[in-house]
Motif scaffolding. Structure first.
Motif, PDB file in Angstrom:
ATOM      1  N   GLU A 194       0.805  -1.215   0.000  1.00 38.39           N
ATOM      2  CA  GLU A 194       0.000   0.000   0.000  1.00 38.39           C
ATOM      3  C   GLU A 194       0.841   1.270   0.000  1.00 38.39           C
ATOM      4  O   GLU A 194       0.469   2.278  -0.587  1.00 38.39           O
ATOM      5  N   THR A 195       1.997   1.234   0.653  1.00 40.04           N
ATOM      6  CA  THR A 195       2.767   2.453   0.895  1.00 40.04           C
ATOM      7  C   THR A 195       4.136   2.483   0.238  1.00 40.04           C
ATOM      8  O   THR A 195       4.793   3.527   0.235  1.00 40.04           O
ATOM      9  N   PHE A 196       4.578   1.357  -0.328  1.00 43.36           N
ATOM     10  CA  PHE A 196       5.986   1.252  -0.706  1.00 43.36           C
ATOM     11  C   PHE A 196       6.385   2.226  -1.814  1.00 43.36           C
ATOM     12  O   PHE A 196       7.479   2.802  -1.801  1.00 43.36           O
ATOM     13  N   GLY A 197       5.519   2.431  -2.776  1.00 38.17           N
ATOM     14  CA  GLY A 197       5.833   3.381  -3.845  1.00 38.17           C
ATOM     15  C   GLY A 197       6.054   4.777  -3.305  1.00 38.17           C
ATOM     16  O   GLY A 197       6.994   5.488  -3.709  1.00 38.17           O
ATOM     17  N   ALA A 198       5.213   5.196  -2.374  1.00 40.82           N
ATOM     18  CA  ALA A 198       5.367   6.501  -1.741  1.00 40.82           C
ATOM     19  C   ALA A 198       6.647   6.559  -0.920  1.00 40.82           C
ATOM     20  O   ALA A 198       7.352   7.576  -0.912  1.00 40.82           O
ATOM     21  N   SER A 199       6.971   5.464  -0.229  1.00 39.77           N
ATOM     22  CA  SER A 199       8.173   5.439   0.611  1.00 39.77           C
ATOM     23  C   SER A 199       9.440   5.659  -0.215  1.00 39.77           C
ATOM     24  O   SER A 199      10.323   6.425   0.171  1.00 39.77           O
ATOM     25  N   VAL A 200       9.534   4.977  -1.347  1.00 35.63           N
ATOM     26  CA  VAL A 200      10.707   5.141  -2.205  1.00 35.63           C
ATOM     27  C   VAL A 200      10.785   6.572  -2.728  1.00 35.63           C
ATOM     28  O   VAL A 200      11.858   7.186  -2.761  1.00 35.63           O
ATOM     29  N   TYR A 201       9.657   7.132  -3.109  1.00 33.04           N
ATOM     30  CA  TYR A 201       9.644   8.478  -3.682  1.00 33.04           C
ATOM     31  C   TYR A 201      10.105   9.537  -2.676  1.00 33.04           C
ATOM     32  O   TYR A 201      10.904  10.421  -3.015  1.00 33.04           O
TER      33      TYR A 201
END
Length: 453
Positions: free
Chosen positions: A329-336
């Motif tokens: 749910e959150t991993f894309g945002a975390s990397v960004y």
């Protein structure tokens, strides 16, 4: 079991270190033929077939059974369990996701004649305990009957050289009570002696049982050089900052001179983070962050909006470390949102194991993704030492009886809890087991922090 409980309740340690009940007294106590334990059954692994994860109910799969006391082997200990707690791995076990744990037990059982004890048609679950040593097997020298202990959940064989620099790299590394049998949600548990650590003397049994798995996991993932290697001044984004893992990550960040940016999902959880001392808090529900447009498509505009909000809280700085455990749910945002050269330390993936992110933001900005899983003995010992010294505190919010374990697991599964939830096993009531009242009094507000919200 009554005779064992009576001996433990008589165990009053004096300032000089002597006890009313001696180690020899404990060693002489007869062991019962059976004990009560929380189990799941091998013949029920298909009971939730076809249901969505959210609809799988641990109250239907978790049983309270009488089970025989296991044989004690070399390097092992039998512990009378006064209290335990519920972790997400117990929830996963109870709903048979991502797969039934009986496969773990079958593989372990093939390792040796001694390991074959674990391959049973029932699985005694639970990866935390606080209690008293009853028996030790051949080769155990550091612990003796009567010792008050907590247990971390790393089970290793250490017959391969791979595990001797970091025991988490042992090819036979397992999580006790999840990938092994005879776990802590029971009146008696079987552990390896190198799982044992001293019980913090200012805590009750249920308070001492709560930190183990999550405290050690957060320590390795955030603080240890095997994880993110957090340093003073780091901006640390912590997902689920009031939850089981996040509440310890928040404490470690504050105690280590870092600046936590706490992501929560309600005003109540934001209040808990403020009570811990955090200042930068994002209520993701109130600010309506939607990182996925649909089940298959993420929304980079939301990543950018989230990053802008973080910089508003950090005087224009991006985060050095992301403490990642929700997963998909959150991993894309975390990397960004991680700064150039920063670190995303990940474990658990409670919202899904298949992570998707835009690799341009990783490779072109020289960011690192570090996988982190539980902790080695030294890391667990250091994390427990900080609890014992009153620098990090339990995040216990509610306590259930052993009979109510199914409801406790259901509440964790549905995220109806704060921090950690405890389970009384042999302890007849809450509030027992404190040996240092003076130290407790100094930290009582922090100990009760999650109880008071």
């Amino acid at each position: 079991m009554k005779e064992i409980l009576d001996a433990i309740q008589s165990q009053t340690v004096t300032p000089g270190g002597s006890a009313a009940v001696t180690s020899a007294d404990f060693a002489a106590l007869p062991l019962p033929e059976s004990y009560r334990a929380i189990t799941v059954h091998k013949d029920e692994t298909e009971m939730f077939a076809g249901l969505a994860t959210r609809d799988k109910d641990p109250r239907k799969s978790i049983h309270l059974d009488d089970v025989p006391v296991p044989e004690l082997g070399p390097g092992e200990a039998l512990v009378a369990v006064m209290a335990s707690s519920v972790n997400y791995n117990s929830v996963w076990t109870s709903i048979f996701e991502p797969l039934p744990t009986f496969g773990f037990l079958e593989r372990y059982g093939k390792l040796s004649e001694l390991a074959r004890r674990h391959d049973l048609p029932y699985h005694i679950i639970g990866s935390d305990l606080a209690g008293v040593v009853l028996r030790t097997g051949p080769g155990v020298h550091a612990w003796k009957p009567g010792d008050e202990v907590v247990a971390h959940c790393l089970s290793v064989e250490l017959e391969s050289s791979d595990g001797h620099n970091d025991t988490m790299l042992d090819p036979e590394q397992r999580i006790w009570g999840f990938e092994t049998n005879f776990g802590g949600l029971a009146e008696i548990a079987l552990v390896k002696s190198n799982q044992l650590m001293p019980k913090p003397d200012h805590l009750t049994w249920e308070e001492a049982a709560a930190p183990g798995l999550v405290n050690s996991t957060a320590y390795r993932q955030l603080v240890s050089r095997n994880g993110a290697g957090m340093k003073q001044g780091d901006n640390v984004l912590i997902w689920g900052a009031s939850g089981g893992l996040g509440s310890y990550a928040t404490q470690f960040a504050l105690a280590g001179g870092a600046y936590p940016i706490c992501v929560v999902s309600s005003p109540r959880k934001a209040e808990i983070c403020r009570a811990m001392g955090a200042e930068a808090i994002i209520d993701r529900n109130a600010e309506d962050y939607r990182f996925w447009k649909d089940a298959h498509t993420q929304d980079p505009k939301e990543w950018k909006r989230f990053g802008k909000r973080i910089r508003e809280l950090t005087d224009g700085e991006d985060v050095d470390i992301v403490f990642e455990h929700p997963g998909r749910e959150t991993f894309g945002a975390s990397v960004y949102v991680t700064r150039k050269g920063g670190t995303i330390a990940t474990c658990a993936s409670t919202s899904g194991y298949t992570h998707e992110y835009d690799n341009r933001y990783l490779w072109m900005s020289l960011k690192r993704i570090i996988g982190s899983h539980f902790a080695n003995y030294r890391e667990a010992w250091e994390a427990n030492r900080l609890i014992a010294k009153g620098r990090i505190h339990p995040t216990l919010s509610k306590v259930y009886s052993l009979e109510e374990t199914g409801q406790a697991a259901y509440d964790v599964h549905r995220n109806l809890h704060q921090g950690k939830v405890g389970v009384l096993t042999l302890a007849p009531r809450e509030g027992m087991g404190v040996r240092d009242e003076e130290k407790r009094a100094r930290h009582i507000d922090a100990i009760n922090r999650f109880r008071n919200v």
